[in-house]
Scaffold this motif. Structure first.
Motif, mmCIF file in Angstrom:
data_model
loop_
_atom_site.group_PDB
_atom_site.id
_atom_site.type_symbol
_atom_site.label_atom_id
_atom_site.label_comp_id
_atom_site.label_asym_id
_atom_site.label_seq_id
_atom_site.Cartn_x
_atom_site.Cartn_y
_atom_site.Cartn_z
ATOM 1 N N ARG A 59 7.756 -16.958 6.290
ATOM 2 C CA ARG A 59 7.968 -15.799 7.149
ATOM 3 C C ARG A 59 7.002 -14.671 6.766
ATOM 4 O O ARG A 59 6.428 -14.008 7.600
ATOM 5 C CB ARG A 59 9.421 -15.323 7.051
ATOM 6 N N ARG B 103 4.106 -13.054 9.063
ATOM 7 C CA ARG B 103 4.041 -11.613 9.287
ATOM 8 C C ARG B 103 2.615 -11.099 9.069
ATOM 9 O O ARG B 103 2.095 -10.321 9.849
ATOM 10 C CB ARG B 103 5.025 -10.946 8.332
ATOM 11 N N HIS B 104 2.007 -11.573 7.972
ATOM 12 C CA HIS B 104 0.638 -11.121 7.694
ATOM 13 C C HIS B 104 -0.330 -11.591 8.764
ATOM 14 O O HIS B 104 -1.239 -10.846 9.151
ATOM 15 C CB HIS B 104 0.182 -11.606 6.320
ATOM 16 N N VAL C 114 0.324 -12.111 11.935
ATOM 17 C CA VAL C 114 0.521 -11.234 13.100
ATOM 18 C C VAL C 114 -0.181 -9.899 12.878
ATOM 19 O O VAL C 114 -0.923 -9.407 13.738
ATOM 20 C CB VAL C 114 2.030 -10.980 13.344
ATOM 21 N N LEU C 115 0.020 -9.329 11.701
ATOM 22 C CA LEU C 115 -0.544 -8.008 11.420
ATOM 23 C C LEU C 115 -2.066 -8.039 11.388
ATOM 24 O O LEU C 115 -2.719 -7.132 11.898
ATOM 25 C CB LEU C 115 -0.008 -7.474 10.091
ATOM 26 N N ILE C 116 -2.610 -9.084 10.802
ATOM 27 C CA ILE C 116 -4.071 -9.149 10.693
ATOM 28 C C ILE C 116 -4.694 -9.327 12.068
ATOM 29 O O ILE C 116 -5.648 -8.631 12.426
ATOM 30 C CB ILE C 116 -4.496 -10.280 9.723
ATOM 31 N N ALA D 135 -3.384 -8.501 14.988
ATOM 32 C CA ALA D 135 -3.219 -7.243 15.726
ATOM 33 C C ALA D 135 -4.197 -6.198 15.214
ATOM 34 O O ALA D 135 -4.826 -5.473 15.992
ATOM 35 C CB ALA D 135 -1.785 -6.732 15.597
ATOM 36 N N GLY D 136 -4.353 -6.127 13.901
ATOM 37 C CA GLY D 136 -5.274 -5.158 13.311
ATOM 38 C C GLY D 136 -6.697 -5.376 13.776
ATOM 39 O O GLY D 136 -7.409 -4.428 14.094
ATOM 40 N N MET E 258 -7.145 -4.219 17.285
ATOM 41 C CA MET E 258 -7.164 -2.755 17.338
ATOM 42 C C MET E 258 -8.516 -2.185 16.924
ATOM 43 O O MET E 258 -8.999 -1.218 17.490
ATOM 44 C CB MET E 258 -6.093 -2.183 16.391
ATOM 45 N N ILE E 259 -9.073 -2.748 15.871
ATOM 46 C CA ILE E 259 -10.240 -2.145 15.243
ATOM 47 C C ILE E 259 -11.551 -2.686 15.812
ATOM 48 O O ILE E 259 -12.586 -2.027 15.762
ATOM 49 C CB ILE E 259 -10.162 -2.378 13.706
ATOM 50 N N TYR E 260 -11.485 -3.890 16.411
ATOM 51 C CA TYR E 260 -12.725 -4.531 16.852
ATOM 52 C C TYR E 260 -13.577 -3.649 17.772
ATOM 53 O O TYR E 260 -14.791 -3.540 17.562
ATOM 54 C CB TYR E 260 -12.436 -5.880 17.518
ATOM 55 N N PRO E 261 -12.981 -3.004 18.782
ATOM 56 C CA PRO E 261 -13.828 -2.177 19.656
ATOM 57 C C PRO E 261 -14.601 -1.117 18.885
ATOM 58 O O PRO E 261 -15.767 -0.854 19.187
ATOM 59 C CB PRO E 261 -12.822 -1.517 20.603
ATOM 60 N N LEU E 262 -13.954 -0.527 17.856
ATOM 61 C CA LEU E 262 -14.631 0.509 17.075
ATOM 62 C C LEU E 262 -15.793 -0.082 16.280
ATOM 63 O O LEU E 262 -16.889 0.478 16.255
ATOM 64 C CB LEU E 262 -13.646 1.183 16.118
ATOM 65 N N VAL F 292 0.584 11.339 8.502
ATOM 66 C CA VAL F 292 1.716 10.442 8.700
ATOM 67 C C VAL F 292 3.030 11.204 8.578
ATOM 68 O O VAL F 292 3.937 11.059 9.383
ATOM 69 C CB VAL F 292 1.660 9.258 7.717
ATOM 70 N N VAL G 296 7.841 -5.281 12.413
ATOM 71 C CA VAL G 296 7.150 -6.179 11.477
ATOM 72 C C VAL G 296 6.817 -5.429 10.187
ATOM 73 O O VAL G 296 7.011 -5.941 9.083
ATOM 74 C CB VAL G 296 5.864 -6.737 12.117
ATOM 75 N N TYR H 268 -2.148 -1.224 6.749
ATOM 76 C CA TYR H 268 -1.872 -1.635 8.130
ATOM 77 C C TYR H 268 -1.519 -0.427 9.001
ATOM 78 O O TYR H 268 -1.965 -0.280 10.125
ATOM 79 C CB TYR H 268 -0.712 -2.635 8.171
ATOM 80 N N VAL I 232 -4.565 1.424 9.999
ATOM 81 C CA VAL I 232 -5.357 0.706 10.998
ATOM 82 C C VAL I 232 -4.749 0.885 12.391
ATOM 83 O O VAL I 232 -5.450 1.136 13.363
ATOM 84 C CB VAL I 232 -5.451 -0.797 10.637
ATOM 85 N N PHE I 233 -3.425 0.809 12.476
ATOM 86 C CA PHE I 233 -2.780 0.930 13.793
ATOM 87 C C PHE I 233 -2.735 2.371 14.279
ATOM 88 O O PHE I 233 -2.704 2.630 15.474
ATOM 89 C CB PHE I 233 -1.361 0.361 13.748
ATOM 90 N N LEU J 101 -16.845 4.340 25.186
ATOM 91 C CA LEU J 101 -16.743 2.975 24.666
ATOM 92 C C LEU J 101 -15.977 2.096 25.652
ATOM 93 O O LEU J 101 -16.386 0.979 25.968
ATOM 94 C CB LEU J 101 -16.034 2.996 23.307
ATOM 95 N N TRP K 161 -3.417 0.985 23.670
ATOM 96 C CA TRP K 161 -4.147 0.892 22.402
ATOM 97 C C TRP K 161 -3.768 2.017 21.436
ATOM 98 O O TRP K 161 -3.865 1.868 20.222
ATOM 99 C CB TRP K 161 -5.651 0.939 22.735
ATOM 100 N N VAL L 32 4.493 5.143 14.183
ATOM 101 C CA VAL L 32 4.824 5.863 12.947
ATOM 102 C C VAL L 32 6.201 6.522 13.072
ATOM 103 O O VAL L 32 6.988 6.536 12.129
ATOM 104 C CB VAL L 32 3.723 6.902 12.636
#
Lengths: 285, 319
Positions: free
Chosen positions: A15, A19-20, A22-24, A26-27, A30-34, A276, B111, B122, B125-126, B141, B190, B197
């Protein structure tokens, strides 16, 4: 028995692994366009459209020099303009919003409840509803094509969000501290300056960082109040760039876009903890 | 606005301050401390608000004095096909992108909440796209990502290359009226990091004992989510919903840049705020733009009120 035992052992691990994954994934999405934009800014135009990969097969910094000089002023000029607007806005918000917040958090005055509600409601007011008369007002004052319309309102605490943020924070400061100071004969000015503000550094930092990021990104009011190319800030310059060169030089455009994001990245790295916490307690964007 | 856990404290803030024994009130000090805020409220917020109400009943082009025309602007609003189009675009955008965005935010918050190693990484990143999302650079972009020769089509081509049986068509997503709005919806989804958060903070406030009790009763993970997590989280869901709807109604930069300031192709990305800008600062129809602004205020106010009203039926407060 042994089968059940091993079953119990690998289930949670699987599990965790899932989870990792999924997160990787998704990450990366998210970041690829940048990253793609960053990589593209170092590619010749022809390659941008030919390869989706990140490692440029032909590395060039020409986009940066071309983009830097492709408008009436070098790009540093627009960066300076943006920095001037942002510094004024940050200073204004920190000073004016902390003053108002102190009153709402600690002072006792007539209709306090009512004014507090007015302040909360003004947070939700769309800027579009007031921008037409604001334009008329600033035009009457002769402030169009100056930075004043972008800075002066901050000194009048019109970003109520930050007033609210600091009220929340000030309330957390133990009352005993200012009561003790009061017994020692300190007035509200001294309590505010010497007790509240030093303790409120995290709230002040959050305000400063968010003001920086929002003002740096702000497009609508800069578009409306700054029409003279000499006064262009970074977002307006990028837009002018897009209009004048259009499809012909995506590389240069990406290069300047990357540059325009660098200050935001720095603020992000610098202020991550505050960001945050700030967003978790008040829902700032 | 506070995360629901904070709401009770908020009420306390708004209430009368506990008075220091020798003090009746701090009226003078308060007047000094509140002076900048009050001046700003009158000159920059309430004054312009009332002025825009007045202007909405006039024809005004900045050069001549405003000329009173009664409710003419408002009557025109509902006969203006471009205005109706902009309403449709905006409502579609809000009602599609906000639920998707919140679903992504909640999904990933769940998650992440289970205590993953590297959580701060993580989370960063999000969250990062939320901070950059409203910038012109990201809109530029996006315009390219979904362009004819953009990244999306490159990826589709690459996929078609390794898997020729399931062929996906490539096209100019931004230049096709059927897809242009979709690209802007993607952009908003996106930026799910900021509601995520807030969800994370909300999840942390759910007492662990509820889960312990639930698993003693033999509740499955799914059952626990339906009976414990989601009900306990409804105040946070509500909070995010209100906030994101208000934000989405005001989207401007992305639509402006992606469509080159026109709302095209064929008005498929003519957001309400963009049309307001075009009327007010493109055509200098300040009166008409003011009427549009007040309609926006009414819509956003009504949506928020509706949200609060509906919340009685699904938001669960654990007092």
């Amino acid at each position: 028995m042994t089968e059940a035992g091993s079953h119990l052992r690998w289930r949670p691990r699987l599990r965790g692994l899932f989870r990792h994954v999924v997160l990787i994934v998704a990450g990366i999405v998210m970041i690829y366009p940048l990253l793609w934009m960053l990589a593209s800014s170092f590619k010749p135009d022809a390659l941008i459209f030919a390869e989706p990969g990140l490692i440029p097969t032909d590395f060039t910094t020409e986009n940066y020099s071309r983009g830097w000089n492709s408008l009436a002023h070098p790009f540093s000029y627009y960066l300076m303009n943006s920095f001037m607007v942002v510094s004024g806005a940050v200073l204004g918000n920190v000073v004016a919003c902390s003053l108002a917040a102190y009153a709402f958090a600690r002072l006792n005055f007539r209709f306090r409840r009512l004014w507090f509600a007015v302040m909360l409601m003004s947070i939700m007011l769309p800027i579009h509803v007031i921008i037409v008369p604001q334009y008329v007002l600033f035009s009457e004052l002769g402030w169009l094509n100056t930075f004043l319309p972008l800075i002066v309102p901050k000194f009048l605490a019109t970003d109520s969000f930050f007033v609210f943020l600091m009220v929340q924070f000030f309330r957390g400061v133990p009352k005993e501290l200012d009561e003790a100071a009061r017994i020692d004969g300190a007035g509200h000015g001294r309590i505010f300056l010497q007790i509240m503000l030093p303790l409120a550094v995290p709230a002040l930092a959050t305000t400063a960082i968010f003001t920086f990021i929002w003002t740096w990104n702000d497009f609508l009011s800069q578009l409306i109040f700054l029409t003279d190319p000499d006064m262009y800030t970074v977002p307006i310059a990028l837009r002018a760039f897009l209009d004048s060169t259009g499809q012909s030089s995506w590389g240069a455009m990406f290069a300047m876009s990357v540059l325009s994001l660098v200050p935001l990245f720095l603020m992000f790295l610098l202020g991550q903890r505050y960001l945050v916490r700030g967003i978790a307690t008040t829902g700032l964007k | 606005m506070a995360v629901p856990g904070e709401v009770s404290k908020l009420r306390k803030t708004a209430g009368p301050a506990t008075r220091a024994p020798s003090e009746k009130g701090d009226g003078k000090a308060a007047a000094l401390f509140l002076m900048p805020w009050f001046v700003g409220l009158v000159l920059i917020v309430v004054g312009p608000l009332l002025a825009s109400l007045y202007l909405s009943f006039t024809n005004y082009n900045l050069l001549q004095d405003p000329e009173l025309v009664g409710v003419e602007n408002y009557r025109q609003l509902f006969q203006d096909p471009r205005l109706l189009q902009s309403l449709q675009v905006t409502f579609t955008y809000v009602f599609v992108s906000v639920p998707l965005q919140l679903a992504a935010a909640l999904g990933l918050a769940l998650v992440l909440d289970k205590g993953v190693r590297g959580l701060p990484f993580y989370r960063s990143v999000f969250y990062l796209p939320s901070l950059l999302g409203s910038s012109v650079a990201i809109a530029i972009l996006w315009r390219q990502l979904f362009g004819t020769q953009g990244l999306l089509n490159q990826v589709i081509d690459w996929f078609n290359g390794i898997q020729p049986l399931v062929h996906i068509g490539t096209q100019g997503w931004v230049s096709d009226p059927a897809y242009a709005l979709g690209t802007l919806i993607t952009l908003n989804v996106w930026t799910f990091g900021s509601p995520m958060v807030i969800f994370l903070a909300g999840l942390r406030q759910i007492p662990q004992m509820y889960y312990e009790a639930a698993s003693l009763d033999g509740a499955s993970k799914l059952r626990q989510f339906i009976s414990v997590t989601f009900p306990m989280l409804t105040p946070v869901v509500f909070f995010n919903l209100v906030l994101q709807i208000i934000n989405a109604f005001q989207t401007f930069t992305q639509a402006f840049i992606v469509s080159g300031g026109t709302g095209g192709p064929v008005d498929s990305t003519l957001f309400y705020t963009l049309y307001l800008y075009l009327q007010g600062f493109g055509n200098f129809n300040m009166g008409y733009a003011s009427a549009m602004a007040w309609l926006l205020l009414v819509i956003v106010g009504a949506m928020t009120a509706l949200n609060f009203y509906a919340s009685k039926y699904w938001v669960f407060y654990d007092d």
